[in-house]
Design an enzyme around this catalytic site. Sequence first.
Site, PDB file in Angstrom:
ATOM      1  N   PHE A   2       0.825  -1.216   0.000  1.00 33.70           N
ATOM      2  CA  PHE A   2       0.000   0.000   0.000  1.00 33.70           C
ATOM      3  C   PHE A   2       0.863   1.273   0.000  1.00 33.70           C
ATOM      4  O   PHE A   2       0.900   2.018  -0.994  1.00 33.70           O
ATOM      5  CB  PHE A   2      -0.935  -0.077   1.220  1.00 33.70           C
ATOM      6  CG  PHE A   2      -1.569   1.205   1.630  1.00 33.70           C
ATOM      7  CD1 PHE A   2      -2.162   2.042   0.685  1.00 33.70           C
ATOM      8  CD2 PHE A   2      -1.590   1.590   2.962  1.00 33.70           C
ATOM      9  CE1 PHE A   2      -2.759   3.239   1.063  1.00 33.70           C
ATOM     10  CE2 PHE A   2      -2.191   2.774   3.358  1.00 33.70           C
ATOM     11  CZ  PHE A   2      -2.772   3.603   2.409  1.00 33.70           C
ATOM     12  N   ASP A  27      10.017  -7.032  -2.936  1.00 32.96           N
ATOM     13  CA  ASP A  27       8.770  -7.405  -2.267  1.00 32.96           C
ATOM     14  C   ASP A  27       8.666  -8.935  -2.270  1.00 32.96           C
ATOM     15  O   ASP A  27       9.073  -9.577  -3.241  1.00 32.96           O
ATOM     16  CB  ASP A  27       7.571  -6.803  -3.015  1.00 32.96           C
ATOM     17  CG  ASP A  27       6.382  -6.581  -2.102  1.00 32.96           C
ATOM     18  OD1 ASP A  27       5.984  -5.419  -1.900  1.00 32.96           O
ATOM     19  OD2 ASP A  27       5.840  -7.575  -1.572  1.00 32.96           O
ATOM     20  N   THR A  69       1.685  -9.731   0.947  1.00 37.20           N
ATOM     21  CA  THR A  69       0.438  -8.946   0.893  1.00 37.20           C
ATOM     22  C   THR A  69       0.455  -7.979  -0.288  1.00 37.20           C
ATOM     23  O   THR A  69      -0.595  -7.517  -0.712  1.00 37.20           O
ATOM     24  CB  THR A  69       0.206  -8.140   2.198  1.00 37.20           C
ATOM     25  OG1 THR A  69       1.331  -7.284   2.412  1.00 37.20           O
ATOM     26  CG2 THR A  69       0.025  -9.051   3.393  1.00 37.20           C
ATOM     27  N   TYR A 119       3.900  -6.158  17.638  1.00 38.28           N
ATOM     28  CA  TYR A 119       4.087  -5.233  16.501  1.00 38.28           C
ATOM     29  C   TYR A 119       4.734  -3.933  16.958  1.00 38.28           C
ATOM     30  O   TYR A 119       5.697  -3.449  16.356  1.00 38.28           O
ATOM     31  CB  TYR A 119       2.742  -4.939  15.830  1.00 38.28           C
ATOM     32  CG  TYR A 119       2.839  -3.945  14.692  1.00 38.28           C
ATOM     33  CD1 TYR A 119       3.412  -4.308  13.483  1.00 38.28           C
ATOM     34  CD2 TYR A 119       2.386  -2.635  14.839  1.00 38.28           C
ATOM     35  CE1 TYR A 119       3.523  -3.395  12.442  1.00 38.28           C
ATOM     36  CE2 TYR A 119       2.491  -1.716  13.800  1.00 38.28           C
ATOM     37  CZ  TYR A 119       3.061  -2.104  12.606  1.00 38.28           C
ATOM     38  OH  TYR A 119       3.182  -1.201  11.579  1.00 38.28           O
ATOM     39  N   LYS A 161       8.476  -2.647  15.828  1.00 34.75           N
ATOM     40  CA  LYS A 161       8.736  -1.365  15.164  1.00 34.75           C
ATOM     41  C   LYS A 161       9.684  -0.508  16.007  1.00 34.75           C
ATOM     42  O   LYS A 161      10.508   0.234  15.466  1.00 34.75           O
ATOM     43  CB  LYS A 161       7.413  -0.634  14.899  1.00 34.75           C
ATOM     44  CG  LYS A 161       6.658  -1.191  13.712  1.00 34.75           C
ATOM     45  CD  LYS A 161       7.404  -0.880  12.414  1.00 34.75           C
ATOM     46  CE  LYS A 161       6.742  -1.435  11.178  1.00 34.75           C
ATOM     47  NZ  LYS A 161       7.493  -1.124   9.954  1.00 34.75           N
ATOM     48  N   VAL A 164      -2.344   5.104   8.590  1.00 39.33           N
ATOM     49  CA  VAL A 164      -2.369   5.593   7.214  1.00 39.33           C
ATOM     50  C   VAL A 164      -3.512   4.918   6.443  1.00 39.33           C
ATOM     51  O   VAL A 164      -3.775   3.732   6.628  1.00 39.33           O
ATOM     52  CB  VAL A 164      -1.017   5.290   6.528  1.00 39.33           C
ATOM     53  CG1 VAL A 164      -0.967   5.957   5.158  1.00 39.33           C
ATOM     54  CG2 VAL A 164       0.131   5.765   7.407  1.00 39.33           C
ATOM     55  N   VAL A 202      -8.614  -0.407   9.378  1.00 38.71           N
ATOM     56  CA  VAL A 202     -10.049  -0.283   9.647  1.00 38.71           C
ATOM     57  C   VAL A 202     -10.781   0.493   8.552  1.00 38.71           C
ATOM     58  O   VAL A 202     -11.920   0.159   8.215  1.00 38.71           O
ATOM     59  CB  VAL A 202     -10.290   0.338  11.036  1.00 38.71           C
ATOM     60  CG1 VAL A 202      -9.818   1.793  11.105  1.00 38.71           C
ATOM     61  CG2 VAL A 202     -11.764   0.263  11.409  1.00 38.71           C
TER      62      VAL A 202
HETATM   63  C1  UD1 Z   1      -1.817   0.348  14.486  1.00 40.59           C
HETATM   64  C2  UD1 Z   1      -0.955   1.583  14.683  1.00 40.59           C
HETATM   65  C3  UD1 Z   1      -0.558   2.185  13.366  1.00 40.59           C
HETATM   66  C4  UD1 Z   1       0.019   1.121  12.464  1.00 40.59           C
HETATM   67  C5  UD1 Z   1      -1.022   0.041  12.253  1.00 40.59           C
HETATM   68  C6  UD1 Z   1      -0.536  -1.058  11.359  1.00 40.59           C
HETATM   69  C7  UD1 Z   1      -1.715   2.475  16.825  1.00 40.59           C
HETATM   70  C8  UD1 Z   1      -2.352   3.607  17.534  1.00 40.59           C
HETATM   71  N1  UD1 Z   1      -1.661   2.561  15.486  1.00 40.59           N
HETATM   72  O1  UD1 Z   1      -3.042   0.726  14.042  1.00 40.59           O
HETATM   73  O2  UD1 Z   1       0.416   3.189  13.568  1.00 40.59           O
HETATM   74  O3  UD1 Z   1       0.376   1.675  11.246  1.00 40.59           O
HETATM   75  O4  UD1 Z   1      -1.276  -0.524  13.515  1.00 40.59           O
HETATM   76  O5  UD1 Z   1      -1.579  -1.913  11.079  1.00 40.59           O
HETATM   77  O6  UD1 Z   1      -1.244   1.539  17.422  1.00 40.59           O
HETATM   78  N2  UD1 Z   1     -11.240  -1.734  14.297  1.00 40.59           N
HETATM   79  C9  UD1 Z   1     -12.602  -1.909  14.297  1.00 40.59           C
HETATM   80  N3  UD1 Z   1     -13.162  -2.718  13.351  1.00 40.59           N
HETATM   81  C10 UD1 Z   1     -12.414  -3.357  12.414  1.00 40.59           C
HETATM   82  C11 UD1 Z   1     -11.012  -3.186  12.435  1.00 40.59           C
HETATM   83  C12 UD1 Z   1     -10.454  -2.375  13.387  1.00 40.59           C
HETATM   84  O7  UD1 Z   1     -13.322  -1.351  15.125  1.00 40.59           O
HETATM   85  O8  UD1 Z   1     -12.994  -4.061  11.571  1.00 40.59           O
HETATM   86  C13 UD1 Z   1     -10.647  -0.828  15.286  1.00 40.59           C
HETATM   87  C14 UD1 Z   1      -9.474  -1.372  16.044  1.00 40.59           C
HETATM   88  O9  UD1 Z   1      -9.896  -2.082  17.175  1.00 40.59           O
HETATM   89  C15 UD1 Z   1      -8.735  -0.076  16.386  1.00 40.59           C
HETATM   90  C16 UD1 Z   1      -9.019   0.837  15.201  1.00 40.59           C
HETATM   91  O10 UD1 Z   1     -10.156   0.294  14.562  1.00 40.59           O
HETATM   92  O11 UD1 Z   1      -9.252   0.503  17.556  1.00 40.59           O
HETATM   93  C17 UD1 Z   1      -7.888   0.894  14.200  1.00 40.59           C
HETATM   94  O12 UD1 Z   1      -7.481  -0.423  13.899  1.00 40.59           O
HETATM   95  P1  UD1 Z   1      -6.440  -0.758  12.741  1.00 40.59           P
HETATM   96  O13 UD1 Z   1      -6.855  -0.099  11.489  1.00 40.59           O
HETATM   97  O14 UD1 Z   1      -6.228  -2.225  12.751  1.00 40.59           O
HETATM   98  O15 UD1 Z   1      -5.121  -0.007  13.187  1.00 40.59           O
HETATM   99  P2  UD1 Z   1      -4.378   0.141  14.640  1.00 40.59           P
HETATM  100  O16 UD1 Z   1      -4.208  -1.172  15.254  1.00 40.59           O
HETATM  101  O17 UD1 Z   1      -4.972   1.251  15.396  1.00 40.59           O
END
Ligand code: UD1
Length: 307
Positions: A12, A32, A36, A140, A144, A170, A184
């Site tokens: 990505f 790569d 993924t 993770y 990092k 991002v 997410v």
């Molecule tokens: C984390 C890191 C980010 C990193 C990323 C890599 C933090 C604050 N951020 O992101 O810097 O680049 O990992 O993947 O640690 N969620 C839902 N529903 C879903 C999926 C996720 O509610 O279907 C929620 C998660 O519980 C979380 C938020 O959305 O609270 C973001 O999740 P996600 O996009 O997986 O990223 P982080 O784990 O926050």
Amino acid sequence: MSLYLVTGGAGFIGSHLTQALLQRGEQVRVVDNFSTGKRDNVPAGVEVIEGDLADDGVAARAAAGCDYVLHEAAIPSVPRSVKDPLGTHRANVDGTMQMLVAARDAGVKRVVFAGSSSTYGNSAVLPKREDMRPAPITPYALQKHVGEQYCQLFTSLYGLETVTTRYFNVFGPRQAPDSPYSGVISLFIKAVLAGQAPLIHGDGRQTRDFTYVANVVDGVLRAATAEAVAGEIINVATGGRISLLELARSLQLIIGTDIAPTFGPAREGDVKDSQADIFKARKLLGYEPTVPFEEGLRHTVAWFKAG
Ligand code: UD1
């Protein structure tokens, strides 16, 4: 014209960097393992080395003759690292170590490493500043953090210039929603466009500094060539903070639907709030986020719709 190695260049963020470099007239090589990443993400004419950086010899082959390395290759998922600490360690730590040694041996001018906001952990203080004590709460986040520490060590011990750009959630076109470990925003857009409810883990009040990918590209490319930044760790984000409830609402407005989210249990290792202080990026890199959250979300939805 310089030769840039983009590791994870079929992924990505790596593919966006590759595209931006080509637009600037630079030369790009991609390495790569396609775990993924996707071939379609790599623009035609770019040299591609298929291989796993954690395997001996791959990083050396990739780094040969390069001026800069943008090290994006990783398994970027908090929950995946909780489930698979060994596999993610290999990708995120062993791969980085191999890359640093190879860059040092190849005489690369600078390595820019993709760090993560997860390194800050769950401390209550917001916004997160780079001089705060790292407090990783998942494999993770620790992987990092180890990567950025190795970067600094390679700068002080071997004189290899490194910069860590810490990313904050991002999002943008080409972020694949094809795994439960996906970001997410990609998962929510996919669900809503299919007429399904987005699934929120927890109460949805957790917040993130969701950063549109073009801002990250700008920050990373500045970090590659800025003066006097060797050994630095720099947040690259927007400086804002959006809850998942707000995210779900914004998406419904943009897409024109009205589907209530469903709620599931909070995710293990989830950080409550995340927001960057971007003073250092402004000062050292002349960085300014140019695409705000809502605008980035609209671009991203448009891309998903077109696909
Ligand atoms: C984390 C890191 C980010 C990193 C990323 C890599 C933090 C604050 N951020 O992101 O810097 O680049 O990992 O993947 O640690 N969620 C839902 N529903 C879903 C999926 C996720 O509610 O279907 C929620 C998660 O519980 C979380 C938020 O959305 O609270 C973001 O999740 P996600 O996009 O997986 O990223 P982080 O784990 O926050």
